[in-house]
Design a protein around this motif. Structure first.
Motif, PDB file in Angstrom:
ATOM      1  N   GLN A 427      15.924  18.784 -36.142  1.00 59.27           N
ATOM      2  CA  GLN A 427      14.939  17.939 -36.829  1.00 59.27           C
ATOM      3  C   GLN A 427      13.401  18.275 -36.297  1.00 59.27           C
ATOM      4  OE1 GLN A 427      14.479  13.953 -34.174  1.00 59.27           O
ATOM      5  NE2 GLN A 427      16.311  13.215 -35.914  1.00 59.27           N
ATOM      6  N   LYS A 430       9.884  17.206 -36.674  1.00 61.77           N
ATOM      7  CA  LYS A 430       8.975  15.830 -36.103  1.00 61.77           C
ATOM      8  C   LYS A 430       8.455  17.044 -34.736  1.00 61.77           C
ATOM      9  CE  LYS A 430      10.637  12.489 -34.381  1.00 61.77           C
ATOM     10  NZ  LYS A 430      12.309  11.336 -33.943  1.00 61.77           N
ATOM     11  N   ALA A 469       7.035  11.902 -32.607  1.00 64.05           N
ATOM     12  CA  ALA A 469       6.782  13.426 -33.332  1.00 64.05           C
ATOM     13  C   ALA A 469       5.656  14.855 -32.310  1.00 64.05           C
ATOM     14  CB  ALA A 469       6.503  13.149 -34.512  1.00 64.05           C
TER      15      ALA A 469
END
Length: 563
Positions: A427, A430, A469
């Motif tokens: 990810q 993020k 995030a």
């Protein structure tokens, strides 16, 4: 009639000896009758001599009957021949050669005439007393057999054997009264009459109480030996009788006959029955962690007759209840599985399908940047699908008895480092950083390195998926008291209290709503827990809503290397 009845029950142990006893008894009684009706001393003494084989046969056959019926054994062939052939013939020979030796009846034997009746007053010789002692021994053996049967009998037939013991002792009393105290009935030895009375009494007990009826015995055995608790109450609710299971419960719970209402769970059944004279069909009670369904049977003398009481049985349905709960749980899990899988499949499939359709239908109008973006979305969704399928297969493998781990000495620090490095690009949008702290040198564990890495990756991916995030995920490795600890801490949304079963369950997620932001199979943490258990370790967490979660992986240290 008794003989015909016994012949019709040839499945009864010892039935042939019962028949033989009855026939010998008839022989004895006929001889006594003929002796009473005789007018001369010679006639009376002759019939007394003819009675001797029956006198020997009756207690012998009776002892054989008790031996086979009460002790469930078989009389040996030699014993059978000795008792029913040799002894009767021997005593008959001795009786009819008495004029030669005079050892059975002495010279003082004479006829006594009282005017109304006449009888022989016997001068008993030494063989008579030997024979009587022998017969006493046999009768005493019968009493011993009966006593053993009483002690060993099932409650369903104990009463019968007590009666057998009683009637077996009756002839002994009459015989002793005759031989020692000279007691007579109608001028003759009362022993045969007492034997006849005993056999008739036994026959009446057998026929009237059906103790030798296999169906009756089976019904009583079901009552006494049933694991179901059975209570017999009169119409006022007074306890009349219980079977052994009910007695054990009352003893263990300190309940008296007049305190049935105080028995946990069961008490309200009795209260309801007494007040309403019936029970609801769906009533279920609990006692000592077990579940019971009560069944009530009305006791009366016949249809339309006055109610006398009830027989109440409690059927233990604990196993059925557990099975039903498991079936419901299994059905719920299956439904949950279908819902989860279909839900988790729908989103990535929609993305893949949409991306490919856009590429195929608008290839000419799609820029290189847009095409790259669509391919990236399809690839990520395909990866999600592959992860879902892999988790499903992994769960199935874990439940298989053939599943085996490949254990070896492993460097835990190296495994954690590989897992952290592999998750750095997870990810990336993020921008989550993993901060790995190692407080010890190499930590050796006995493990399947690939599976242990899988557990750490699962925990790290969870921490990153539920983190905000630009957040941080802390990873700490240390050892203490023979255990190695891998601690993963995030600052995400946190987990609600009491969610352990959801976190480590199959196909379950804390956020199961359609508006959730994080998707997955709900199998990752379940797989991780199962793998740690197989490693002899564990996995647990602490969490606070809005503050994040800390997962701790524990595994025994195999060898602590010097740093």
């Amino acid at each position: 009639m008794v003989i015909l009845w016994a012949r019709g029950h040839n499945g009864l142990p010892g039935h042939k000896w019962f028949i033989l006893t009855t026939l010998a008894m008839l022989w004895w009684l006929v001889s006594i009758g003929m002796e009473l009706s005789g007018q001369t001393e010679h006639c009376k003494v002759t019939w007394a001599k003819l009675a001797w084989p029956a006198i020997v046969m009756v207690p012998t056959a009776w002892a054989f009957f008790l031996y086979e019926y009460a002790l469930a054994k078989t009389v040996g062939r030699a014993t059978m021949i000795l008792g029913t052939v040799f002894h009767p013939l021997f005593i008959l020979l001795v009786a009819f050669t008495n004029p030669v030796h005079g050892l059975l009846y002495g010279p003082e034997t004479r006829l006594v005439d009282t005017g109304n009746t006449s009888f022989v007053l016997y001068d008993h010789g030494p063989i008579f007393f030997v024979a009587i002692s022998f017969l006493y021994t046999i009768i005493l053996a019968s009493c011993v057999i009966s006593l053993r049967a009483v002690r060993a009998a099932n409650p369903a037939v104990k009463g019968f054997f007590k009666r057998i013991l009683f009637v077996t002792a009756i002839p002994i009393a009459f015989s002793i009264a005759y031989n020692i105290f000279g007691f007579m009935v109608f001028g003759v030895d009362p022993t045969p009459l007492s034997f006849a009375f005993s056999i008739s009494l036994v026959a009446w007990i057998i026929i009237d109480n059906r103790w030798v009826d296999m169906n009756a015995i089976a019904r009583d055995l079901l009552y006494y030996n049933s694991r179901e608790m059975i209570f017999v109450l009169d119409v006022n609710g007074t306890l009349m009788e219980t079977n052994q299971s009910a007695k054990d419960l009352m003893r263990d719970q300190g309940a008296a006959k007049d305190t049935l209402s105080d028995i946990a769970g069961l008490g309200r059944v009795f209260d309801t029955l007494i007040s309403q004279q019936e029970l609801p069909d769906t009533l279920e009670v609990e006692n000592g962690g077990r579940h019971f369904v009560p069944r009530v049977y009305r006791i009366s003398l016949g249809k339309g007759q006055r109610l006398l009481g009830w027989a109440v049985s409690f059927v233990d349905v604990t196993i059925q209840k557990i099975a039903a709960e498991r079936a419901i749980t299994s059905e719920r899990m299956q439904a949950q599985f279908m819902s989860t899988v279909s839900h988790e499949l729908r989103t990535p499939l929609t993305v893949i399908n949409g991306s490919l359709q856009l590429l195929s239908r608008n290839r000419a109008n799609t820029s290189a940047e847009q095409a790259d973006r669509l391919i990236e979305l399809a690839t990520k969704s395909a990866t999600t699908l592959a992860k879902l399928v892999n988790d499903l297969l992994e769960t199935q493998r874990l439940e298989s008895p053939d599943f085996q781990l490949k254990f070896d000495a492993c460097d835990l620090e190296e495994i954690v480092s590989d897992a952290v490095d592999g998750m750095e690009t997870f990810q990336p949008e993020k921008n989550i950083k993993i901060l790995y702290k190692k407080q010890v040198g190499d930590v050796q564990v006995w493990a399947d390195a690939d599976r242990l890495r899988q557990v750490i990756v699962n925990v790290l991916s969870n921490a990153m998926k539920f983190s905000h995030a630009n957040a941080y995920v802390d990873v700490n490795l240390y050892a203490d008291a023979g255990m190695a600890y891998v601690v993963v801490k995030d600052t995400g949304a946190g987990i609600p209290p009491g969610s352990e079963e959801t976190v480590f369950g199959r196909f379950t997620q804390v956020d199961a709503t359609d508006t959730k932001k994080v998707y997955g199979s709900g199998l990752g943490m379940h797989i991780s827990k199962q793998l740690m258990l197989r490693h002899g370790g564990s996995i647990h967490y602490v969490s606070e809503l809005g503050m994040g979660s800390t997962f701790t992986i524990l595994i025994p240290v195999h060898h602590m290397a010097s740093s």
